[in-house]
Design a protein around this motif. Structure first.
Motif, PDB file in Angstrom:
ATOM      1  N   SER A  98       0.828  -1.210   0.000  1.00 20.89           N
ATOM      2  CA  SER A  98       0.000   0.000   0.000  1.00 20.89           C
ATOM      3  C   SER A  98       0.863   1.262   0.000  1.00 20.89           C
ATOM      4  O   SER A  98       0.423   2.322  -0.434  1.00 20.89           O
ATOM      5  CB  SER A  98      -0.947   0.005   1.190  1.00 20.89           C
ATOM      6  OG  SER A  98      -0.204  -0.051   2.400  1.00 20.89           O
ATOM      7  N   SER A  99       2.079   1.143   0.487  1.00 18.93           N
ATOM      8  CA  SER A  99       3.054   2.221   0.407  1.00 18.93           C
ATOM      9  C   SER A  99       4.437   1.608   0.245  1.00 18.93           C
ATOM     10  O   SER A  99       4.658   0.461   0.656  1.00 18.93           O
ATOM     11  CB  SER A  99       3.004   3.122   1.652  1.00 18.93           C
ATOM     12  OG  SER A  99       3.393   2.397   2.801  1.00 18.93           O
ATOM     13  N   GLY A 119       5.382  12.269  -2.179  1.00 19.26           N
ATOM     14  CA  GLY A 119       5.500  11.637  -0.880  1.00 19.26           C
ATOM     15  C   GLY A 119       6.171  12.579   0.101  1.00 19.26           C
ATOM     16  O   GLY A 119       6.159  13.799  -0.075  1.00 19.26           O
ATOM     17  N   GLU A 121       8.829   7.987   1.881  1.00 13.08           N
ATOM     18  CA  GLU A 121       7.658   7.109   1.797  1.00 13.08           C
ATOM     19  C   GLU A 121       6.683   7.639   0.750  1.00 13.08           C
ATOM     20  O   GLU A 121       6.322   8.810   0.759  1.00 13.08           O
ATOM     21  CB  GLU A 121       6.969   7.010   3.157  1.00 13.08           C
ATOM     22  CG  GLU A 121       5.833   5.994   3.185  1.00 13.08           C
ATOM     23  CD  GLU A 121       5.332   5.718   4.592  1.00 13.08           C
ATOM     24  OE1 GLU A 121       4.248   5.124   4.724  1.00 13.08           O
ATOM     25  OE2 GLU A 121       6.036   6.093   5.557  1.00 13.08           O
ATOM     26  N   PRO A 129       2.880   6.813  -1.208  1.00 12.80           N
ATOM     27  CA  PRO A 129       1.653   6.005  -1.293  1.00 12.80           C
ATOM     28  C   PRO A 129       1.638   5.211  -2.594  1.00 12.80           C
ATOM     29  O   PRO A 129       2.123   5.671  -3.624  1.00 12.80           O
ATOM     30  CB  PRO A 129       0.530   7.057  -1.257  1.00 12.80           C
ATOM     31  CG  PRO A 129       1.171   8.301  -0.724  1.00 12.80           C
ATOM     32  CD  PRO A 129       2.606   8.257  -1.145  1.00 12.80           C
ATOM     33  N   ASN A 130       1.049   4.017  -2.526  1.00 16.38           N
ATOM     34  CA  ASN A 130       1.006   3.141  -3.698  1.00 16.38           C
ATOM     35  C   ASN A 130      -0.358   2.473  -3.788  1.00 16.38           C
ATOM     36  O   ASN A 130      -0.489   1.245  -3.696  1.00 16.38           O
ATOM     37  CB  ASN A 130       2.130   2.098  -3.592  1.00 16.38           C
ATOM     38  CG  ASN A 130       2.273   1.263  -4.837  1.00 16.38           C
ATOM     39  OD1 ASN A 130       1.966   1.711  -5.938  1.00 16.38           O
ATOM     40  ND2 ASN A 130       2.736   0.032  -4.678  1.00 16.38           N
ATOM     41  N   PRO A 131      -1.413   3.282  -3.951  1.00 19.37           N
ATOM     42  CA  PRO A 131      -2.768   2.719  -3.897  1.00 19.37           C
ATOM     43  C   PRO A 131      -3.081   1.733  -5.019  1.00 19.37           C
ATOM     44  O   PRO A 131      -3.836   0.777  -4.819  1.00 19.37           O
ATOM     45  CB  PRO A 131      -3.671   3.959  -3.971  1.00 19.37           C
ATOM     46  CG  PRO A 131      -2.829   5.004  -4.639  1.00 19.37           C
ATOM     47  CD  PRO A 131      -1.424   4.742  -4.203  1.00 19.37           C
TER      48      PRO A 131
END
Length: 415
Positions: free
Chosen positions: A249-250, A285, A306, A308-310
């Motif tokens: 998810s991240s 990020g 970091e 986000p990687n939805p």
């Protein structure tokens, strides 16, 4: 008449020869001479007191008495105290300034917007990890078609485990349920929990009235299956690690920031990342951590970003170009970066004074951004510095033994 004409011709030659002592730039003679005061001294050199003696070819070395240079076959040159304000300056004619294209800029205050571009590698977010362990001894009855590296959804089945101990405990629980003794039933339910049986499975047994000795291991989170330590028919012990899943998810970006710029990085700082795998797309990020260890070989500080990687597009191993932006809270003194002369041991600027006079000033520099350099010490707001042609002035000052002072006119070595 002929004599007058010859005399005029000889005088013209004398003028030409006398003018040859300076530099010629675009048809204009450049006369750059060291001035030991703002105004010409009224005393002759013999009446003035020498501060020290120096070799013009090695001006940084000072001597307390005259004599022959230990470096070159020449006599040492005296450096005299100034007549009025103890400042050694270089005088340049305004016409020569134009021909040389010399420019000056004003020392001013501005808010710095620092921007640093570094390379990075996408890595797993090590905080987003789920580990599945056996709560009780059992036997592997089924392994689902999975292997390390597979991408799983949350609650995806991994393996079925037969737990013989659960069969007897569930049988006793169902018998007490038929009797209807609430106290005994609650005690039996607690025993099932202590045996490692999930609450969902206990509810299924109570609702269906059938013994369920099988436990289906599932992935607690969605992500990449890192480890799967189960094989068909093997026995498992309580507390044994059976699977490990890393969430997606991240993700983290592992970057290396030069130690000279490490002070401008802060936790929470905004970051923009661009990946060659997704041209034209920017990912935003923030800096999540600045690691305490510095790489001794590359002299860099490790910074963790970091992202986000939805949509799960970012996968570990991809390369990225990272831009770290930070805006300074307060305005700082700054000059154009081209005005700073860096010698390796110190930083200098050529300070422009009245009446075409210039002198070298040692400064302490800070961060750089957008063509400007922060001045921590050495200058004051409103002063003017040379931004083009300063290297010629600095060379002339070195040849004449002029020592750099600070922006207030104090020379090196003075209290």
């Amino acid at each position: 008449m002929s004599l007058n004409r010859n005399g005029a011709w000889i005088a013209g030659i004398a003028l030409l020869v006398g003018g040859a002592g300076g530099y010629w730039v675009a048809g204009t003679r450049m006369s750059v001479a060291p001035e030991m005061s703002t105004a010409p001294s009224m005393n002759s050199p013999a009446e003035r007191k020498a501060l020290y003696w120096y070799d013009p070819m090695y001006p940084q070395q000072k001597f307390d008495k005259p004599g022959k240079s230990p470096f070159m076959d020449m006599q040492l040159v005296p450096q005299y105290a100034s007549g009025s304000d103890d400042r050694a300056t270089i005088s340049v004619d305004s016409a020569v300034m134009q021909n040389l294209g010399m420019r000056v800029a004003t020392v001013s205050r501005s808010v710095f917007q620092t921007s640093l571009d570094v390379s990075a590698i996408v890595a797993f977010n090590e905080r987003d990890v789920a580990v599945t362990q056996a709560r009780t001894p059992g036997f592997v009855e089924r392994v689902y078609a999975l292997a390390p590296g597979d991408v799983l959804k949350a609650n995806a089945p991994l393996a079925d485990i037969l737990v013989p101990e659960w069969a007897a405990a569930q049988t006793e629980f169902l018998a007490l349920k038929r009797i209807g003794d609430k106290g005994l039933l609650d005690a039996a339910r607690q025993r099932l929990r202590l045996a490692g049986m999930p609450s969902a499975l206990i509810a299924q047994v109570e609702r269906g009235g059938k013994v369920q000795p099988y436990l289906t291991l599932t992935s607690p989170i969605g992500g990449v299956l890192q480890e799967l330590n189960v094989r068909l028919g093997m026995s498992v012990a309580a507390g044994e690690t059976l699977a490990r899943v890393n969430g997606l998810s991240s993700v983290w970006l592992a970057t290396a920031v030069p130690e000279a710029q490490a002070a401008s990085i802060a936790v929470g700082q905004a970051v923009v990342a661009r990946l060659p795998a997704f041209p034209g797309t920017s990912f935003r990020g923030k800096v999540s951590a600045i690691l305490p260890e510095t790489n001794a070989d590359s002299r860099t500080v490790r910074v963790r970003v970091e992202l986000p990687n939805p949509d799960l597009r970012l996968r570990p191993g991809l390369t990225a170009h990272v831009t770290l932006n930070q805006r300074s809270a307060d305005s700082v003194l700054s000059v154009p970066s081209e005005a700073v002369i860096r010698t390796g041991r110190r930083s200098l600027v050529m300070l422009a004074e009245d009446a075409g006079r210039y002198r070298p000033v040692e400064v302490q520099t800070g961060q750089e951004s957008a063509g400007k350099t922060e001045i921590i010490e050495g200058l004051e707001e409103g002063q003017k510095v040379v931004t083009s042609g300063q290297f010629l002035l600095d060379s002339e000052a070195s040849l004449k033994g002029i020592v750099a002072g600070d922006g207030m006119g104090k020379m090196e070595g003075q209290p």
